[in-house]
Design an enzyme around this catalytic site. Structure first.
Site, PDB file in Angstrom:
ATOM      1  N   HIS A  81      -0.021 -11.669   2.192  1.00  0.00           N
ATOM      2  CA  HIS A  81      -1.042 -10.916   1.466  1.00  0.00           C
ATOM      3  C   HIS A  81      -1.800 -11.747   0.429  1.00  0.00           C
ATOM      4  CE1 HIS A  81      -1.909  -6.469   0.245  1.00  0.00           C
ATOM      5  NE2 HIS A  81      -2.965  -7.214   0.073  1.00  0.00           N
ATOM      6  N   TYR A 113       0.822  -1.212   0.000  1.00  0.00           N
ATOM      7  CA  TYR A 113       0.000   0.000   0.000  1.00  0.00           C
ATOM      8  C   TYR A 113       0.857   1.265   0.000  1.00  0.00           C
ATOM      9  CZ  TYR A 113      -3.951  -2.973   1.510  1.00  0.00           C
ATOM     10  OH  TYR A 113      -4.927  -3.942   1.625  1.00  0.00           O
TER      11      TYR A 113
END
Length: 278
Positions: free
Chosen positions: A111, A35
């Site tokens: 993730h 991110y």
């Protein structure tokens, strides 16, 4: 773990939003290395003045290794370095250039499952090692299907199964086999995209929202909470940040929950949702 989290996906300048979320009562922030906003989240943590023990901070690492990493070392080196980088991003260093004693990550997730079995198991082991070292409090996964979870169990981690599996989850995409497996194995289910990225022009949702004099996002989040999930709504708009947290003074009845349950579709996913990766 607080039952409501604050997501910061695609929020590169996350500091103002996270500070607003803290004002609204959120204490659970969900970030990720990819991110590119861990430092901004860290700035918000520091500026908030909140006690570290009040906060629950999550981040994640992608499963595919950097080009220089060899599978011969199990991928442990890049994961170890990545954990330290996240700790520095989120909590900084003390005046001696060392990690602060309060620098730990409450939940660290893999993730995605896109790297293949050998690498997934290597990463999971490396994160368990980081947990034993006190850098991580809990280890989990994201976007893992039943196959990937079973793989961990069969790969020697039956006694150290993930604390969490974070998946896309909302009435249009309910991923019931994964949810059922997680519940049967005491794995907490976190829901990303819980408000369908704002795509809430759904008759059933609109009707229930009108009946309760609530906005559609609150209906979707309340559905998630009543299903036993941990929803992670994201917003950079202060009014939305606050309204998304106002969920505990109403309840959906059985009929309303059934109407939302009936919206499930095999094509309901709106994100990458790589739960069927090899």
């Amino acid at each position: 773990m607080p039952l409501l989290g604050f997501g910061v996906y695609q929020n590169f300048d996350a500091k103002p939003s996270v500070l607003e979320a803290f004002k609204a009562g959120y204490r659970h922030v969900d970030s990720a290395q990819v991110y590119r906003n861990e430092p901004a989240v860290g700035e918000a943590i520091k500026e908030s003045g909140l006690d570290r023990k009040e906060l629950f901070i999550t981040t994640k690492c992608l499963s595919k290794p950097p080009k220089k990493t060899t599978i011969e070392d199990g991928g442990a080196k890049d994961i170890k370095e990545g954990v330290r980088t996240s700790l520095v991003n989120l909590f900084g260093l003390d005046k001696n250039g060392e990690l602060d004693k309060e620098a730990y990550i409450d939940l660290f997730l893999i993730h995605d499952p896109l790297s293949g079995r050998e690498r997934r198991l290597a990463i999971y082991k490396a994160l368990q090692d980081a947990k034993e070292a006190g850098q991580i409090r809990s280890v989990g996964v994201s976007n893992f299907g039943v196959k990937h979870l079973e793989e961990l169990k069969e790969g020697g981690f039956a006694e150290k199964m993930p604390a969490v599996n974070q998946i896309e989850l909302h009435p249009l995409c309910q991923q019931k086999p994964i949810v059922d497996y997680c519940k049967a194995n005491s794995i907490v289910v976190q829901a990303y995209c819980p408000i369908i990225r704002g795509q809430m022009d759904i008759p059933a949702v609109q009707k229930i929202a009108k009946d309760h004099k609530r906005d559609p996002a609150q209906i979707l989040l309340r559905w998630s909470l009543q299903k036993g999930y941990v929803p992670l709504p994201k917003s950079a708009t202060p009014s939305r940040i606050h309204s998304n947290a106002q969920l505990y003074d109403f309840e959906l009845n059985e009929k309303e929950m059934s109407e939302l349950d009936a919206l499930d579709s095999e094509r309901g996913a709106i994100s990458w949702n790589p739960v069927n990766a090899d």
